[in-house]
Design a protein around this motif. Sequence first.
Motif, PDB file in Angstrom:
ATOM      1  N   PRO A 198      -3.452 -14.503   6.512  1.00  0.00           N
ATOM      2  CA  PRO A 198      -4.330 -14.708   7.678  1.00  0.00           C
ATOM      3  C   PRO A 198      -5.629 -15.404   7.268  1.00  0.00           C
ATOM      4  N   ASN A 199      -6.294 -16.036   8.209  1.00  0.00           N
ATOM      5  CA  ASN A 199      -7.599 -16.626   7.922  1.00  0.00           C
ATOM      6  C   ASN A 199      -8.590 -15.514   7.629  1.00  0.00           C
ATOM      7  N   CYS A 200      -9.163 -15.539   6.439  1.00  0.00           N
ATOM      8  CA  CYS A 200     -10.043 -14.455   5.995  1.00  0.00           C
ATOM      9  C   CYS A 200     -11.466 -14.683   6.507  1.00  0.00           C
ATOM     10  N   THR A 201     -12.010 -13.719   7.209  1.00  0.00           N
ATOM     11  CA  THR A 201     -13.414 -13.800   7.611  1.00  0.00           C
ATOM     12  C   THR A 201     -14.328 -13.201   6.551  1.00  0.00           C
ATOM     13  N   SER A 202     -13.760 -12.399   5.657  1.00  0.00           N
ATOM     14  CA  SER A 202     -14.450 -11.916   4.463  1.00  0.00           C
ATOM     15  C   SER A 202     -13.381 -11.549   3.448  1.00  0.00           C
ATOM     16  N   ALA A 203     -13.764 -11.494   2.181  1.00  0.00           N
ATOM     17  CA  ALA A 203     -12.820 -11.146   1.124  1.00  0.00           C
ATOM     18  C   ALA A 203     -13.515 -10.216   0.142  1.00  0.00           C
ATOM     19  N   PHE A 204     -12.725  -9.395  -0.543  1.00  0.00           N
ATOM     20  CA  PHE A 204     -13.299  -8.333  -1.365  1.00  0.00           C
ATOM     21  C   PHE A 204     -12.373  -8.024  -2.530  1.00  0.00           C
ATOM     22  N   ARG A 205     -12.943  -7.997  -3.726  1.00  0.00           N
ATOM     23  CA  ARG A 205     -12.212  -7.535  -4.913  1.00  0.00           C
ATOM     24  C   ARG A 205     -12.665  -6.114  -5.211  1.00  0.00           C
ATOM     25  N   TRP A 206     -11.707  -5.208  -5.278  1.00  0.00           N
ATOM     26  CA  TRP A 206     -12.056  -3.809  -5.557  1.00  0.00           C
ATOM     27  C   TRP A 206     -11.035  -3.226  -6.514  1.00  0.00           C
ATOM     28  N   TYR A 210      -7.201  -7.386  -4.516  1.00  0.00           N
ATOM     29  CA  TYR A 210      -7.855  -8.407  -3.700  1.00  0.00           C
ATOM     30  C   TYR A 210      -7.464  -8.226  -2.232  1.00  0.00           C
ATOM     31  N   TYR A 211      -8.486  -8.256  -1.378  1.00  0.00           N
ATOM     32  CA  TYR A 211      -8.279  -7.969   0.036  1.00  0.00           C
ATOM     33  C   TYR A 211      -8.877  -9.071   0.911  1.00  0.00           C
ATOM     34  N   CYS A 212      -8.063  -9.547   1.840  1.00  0.00           N
ATOM     35  CA  CYS A 212      -8.497 -10.504   2.854  1.00  0.00           C
ATOM     36  C   CYS A 212      -8.740  -9.725   4.135  1.00  0.00           C
ATOM     37  N   PHE A 213      -9.978  -9.753   4.632  1.00  0.00           N
ATOM     38  CA  PHE A 213     -10.325  -9.053   5.860  1.00  0.00           C
ATOM     39  C   PHE A 213     -10.260 -10.038   7.026  1.00  0.00           C
ATOM     40  N   HIS A 214      -9.630  -9.601   8.112  1.00  0.00           N
ATOM     41  CA  HIS A 214      -9.504 -10.437   9.308  1.00  0.00           C
ATOM     42  C   HIS A 214      -9.510  -9.501  10.510  1.00  0.00           C
ATOM     43  N   PHE A 221      -3.653  -9.304  -1.294  1.00  0.00           N
ATOM     44  CA  PHE A 221      -2.958 -10.499  -1.775  1.00  0.00           C
ATOM     45  C   PHE A 221      -3.152 -10.662  -3.276  1.00  0.00           C
ATOM     46  N   HIS A 222      -2.296 -11.463  -3.879  1.00  0.00           N
ATOM     47  CA  HIS A 222      -2.413 -11.784  -5.303  1.00  0.00           C
ATOM     48  C   HIS A 222      -3.381 -12.967  -5.444  1.00  0.00           C
ATOM     49  N   PRO A 223      -4.373 -12.882  -6.342  1.00  0.00           N
ATOM     50  CA  PRO A 223      -5.407 -13.928  -6.383  1.00  0.00           C
ATOM     51  C   PRO A 223      -4.945 -15.263  -6.955  1.00  0.00           C
ATOM     52  N   VAL A 224      -3.797 -15.292  -7.621  1.00  0.00           N
ATOM     53  CA  VAL A 224      -3.303 -16.554  -8.180  1.00  0.00           C
ATOM     54  C   VAL A 224      -2.289 -17.206  -7.251  1.00  0.00           C
ATOM     55  N   SER A 225      -1.346 -16.409  -6.774  1.00  0.00           N
ATOM     56  CA  SER A 225      -0.272 -16.966  -5.942  1.00  0.00           C
ATOM     57  C   SER A 225      -0.514 -16.790  -4.455  1.00  0.00           C
ATOM     58  N   GLY A 226      -1.422 -15.872  -4.091  1.00  0.00           N
ATOM     59  CA  GLY A 226      -1.616 -15.561  -2.691  1.00  0.00           C
ATOM     60  C   GLY A 226      -0.540 -14.663  -2.128  1.00  0.00           C
ATOM     61  N   VAL A 228       1.700 -11.749  -0.806  1.00  0.00           N
ATOM     62  CA  VAL A 228       1.425 -10.492  -0.117  1.00  0.00           C
ATOM     63  C   VAL A 228       2.640  -9.591  -0.270  1.00  0.00           C
ATOM     64  N   THR A 229       2.444  -8.410  -0.862  1.00  0.00           N
ATOM     65  CA  THR A 229       3.531  -7.452  -1.012  1.00  0.00           C
ATOM     66  C   THR A 229       3.140  -6.155  -0.307  1.00  0.00           C
ATOM     67  N   GLY A 230       4.095  -5.524   0.323  1.00  0.00           N
ATOM     68  CA  GLY A 230       3.805  -4.316   1.063  1.00  0.00           C
ATOM     69  C   GLY A 230       3.693  -4.603   2.549  1.00  0.00           C
ATOM     70  N   THR A 231       3.364  -3.585   3.303  1.00  0.00           N
ATOM     71  CA  THR A 231       3.286  -3.681   4.759  1.00  0.00           C
ATOM     72  C   THR A 231       1.844  -3.937   5.184  1.00  0.00           C
ATOM     73  N   TYR A 232       1.584  -5.121   5.693  1.00  0.00           N
ATOM     74  CA  TYR A 232       0.248  -5.516   6.144  1.00  0.00           C
ATOM     75  C   TYR A 232       0.375  -6.287   7.442  1.00  0.00           C
ATOM     76  N   PRO A 233      -0.718  -6.340   8.241  1.00  0.00           N
ATOM     77  CA  PRO A 233      -2.081  -5.874   7.953  1.00  0.00           C
ATOM     78  C   PRO A 233      -2.232  -4.368   8.148  1.00  0.00           C
ATOM     79  N   LYS A 234      -3.350  -3.837   7.624  1.00  0.00           N
ATOM     80  CA  LYS A 234      -3.704  -2.431   7.792  1.00  0.00           C
ATOM     81  C   LYS A 234      -5.120  -2.342   8.354  1.00  0.00           C
ATOM     82  N   ASP A 235      -5.387  -1.255   9.051  1.00  0.00           N
ATOM     83  CA  ASP A 235      -6.688  -1.061   9.679  1.00  0.00           C
ATOM     84  C   ASP A 235      -7.730  -0.685   8.631  1.00  0.00           C
ATOM     85  N   VAL A 236      -8.819  -1.449   8.598  1.00  0.00           N
ATOM     86  CA  VAL A 236      -9.883  -1.220   7.621  1.00  0.00           C
ATOM     87  C   VAL A 236     -10.408   0.210   7.698  1.00  0.00           C
TER      88      VAL A 236
END
Length: 459
Positions: A198-206, A210-214, A221-226, A228-236
């Motif tokens: 998704p188009n990220c309005t903010s991003a965060f490494r924790w 790596y997390y894309c917030f929308h 997401f994976h920072p090299v390949s982008g 996405v594994t698992g069930t997303y999106p999730k509620d912040v």
Amino acid sequence: MAVVFLSLYVCLALALSNAAPAHHDAMIKDAPERHSDPKGEDHHDAKLDRCKGIEFDAITPDEKGNTFFFKGDHLWKGFSGSAEISSSIFKELDDYHHLGHVDAAFRMHHQDDANVHDHIYFFLGDKVFSFYNYTLENGYPVEIQQEFPGIPSHLDAAVECPKGECITDSVLFFKGNETYSFDIKTKTVKKKMWTHLPNCTSAFRWLEHYYCFHGYNFTRFHPVSGEVTGTYPKDVRNYFMRCKGFGHGGGARRLRCSEVKLNAVTTDDKGRSYAFHDAMYLRLDTHRDGSHHFPISRLWKEISGGVDAVFSYGDNMYIIQDDQVYIYKSAAHYTLIEGYPKPLKEELGISGPVDAAFLCPKQHTVQFVQGQKMYEVDLVATPRVVKKERPIPFPKIDAAFCDTDGVKVFIGPEYYSYETPMITALSKIRPEPHKISPEKFGCELGKATASDDKVIFIS
């Protein structure tokens, strides 16, 4: 009489308005330009509640590990608490252009250059601001192109990516569906199209994730390949803040220190320390930014369930489960070596299962604990066989670990310290136990702790 007073009031108002225009226009002309939120969402006098669902403008940690969430001219410090005006902490944000918002932000990771490492960078339009210790650095703001050549203006998001997680120390910039990977050292850019993200309005490494917030959702997401594994999106609100009625894992809570029962502890050749309990792991060396328990299978994909023992030797990590051993290359993001798992007896000369295993720094002899006995195996010998067998002063232990401070033997929520494996075996009297602490293991003492706001609920 009322008509007379009204007439006088109108005349006075007209006189004042005619007397002041030149001065008033001059004030407007000389005032710094105010940049409003592009969505028309400046909230200077509003009481923002992020638990109602907010699309953040930017998210970044500072050099102390505090995480800031930005929306309009407000921010939130940490994963709980109320909003406050951004310029109350980053004061120069109001001195320069009266910023109503920021487009993107990140904390620089580049240990080769102390002049930029751990600085916070804010982006607005075509300008970039560098802050350290909440103070704007001399010479800023500057054009984005001057500091980050090849990176467009009016960004949507940005996030740092250290070497080892990316190929080099890098920054990922997001604008629309375009991603720009910026090499900090060479100042070169690679443009990527991650259309599945998704188009990220903010991003965060924790904690190396790596997390894309929308909207009020996020996607990991994976920072090299982008990828996405698992069930997303999730509620912040279920993960990155404490909101009434929200919380993942069926209302999961933080693990109390009195409930901790470790299965293994190890440090790899990169200095990354991990504690394992049940089917979860916890990073022990990243507490500046907080702590969290993740599924073991997230890093070691072939491992299902819990582990019995873990130790590191060279750039290999040995994970023991029942009578099998898995060997992972730590330098390759914990890639399982071809041909594994193998029987523990075949690889290390000891039958499983084991209660614990540990290896002291700069040694090649691993100690295995089974019941009340400790077995020594030389890793450079061929074949690998048990060299020595010693009793230990415990009927059963949960885990053991050895570092430059000596050996630590874990039993439930306590651990015992010894100088060497030999002293561990020869000791007849147990030393005073130490309690597992919230600062080290991300647990709680039964009530909120000082570090509570840097810890997210267990999943």
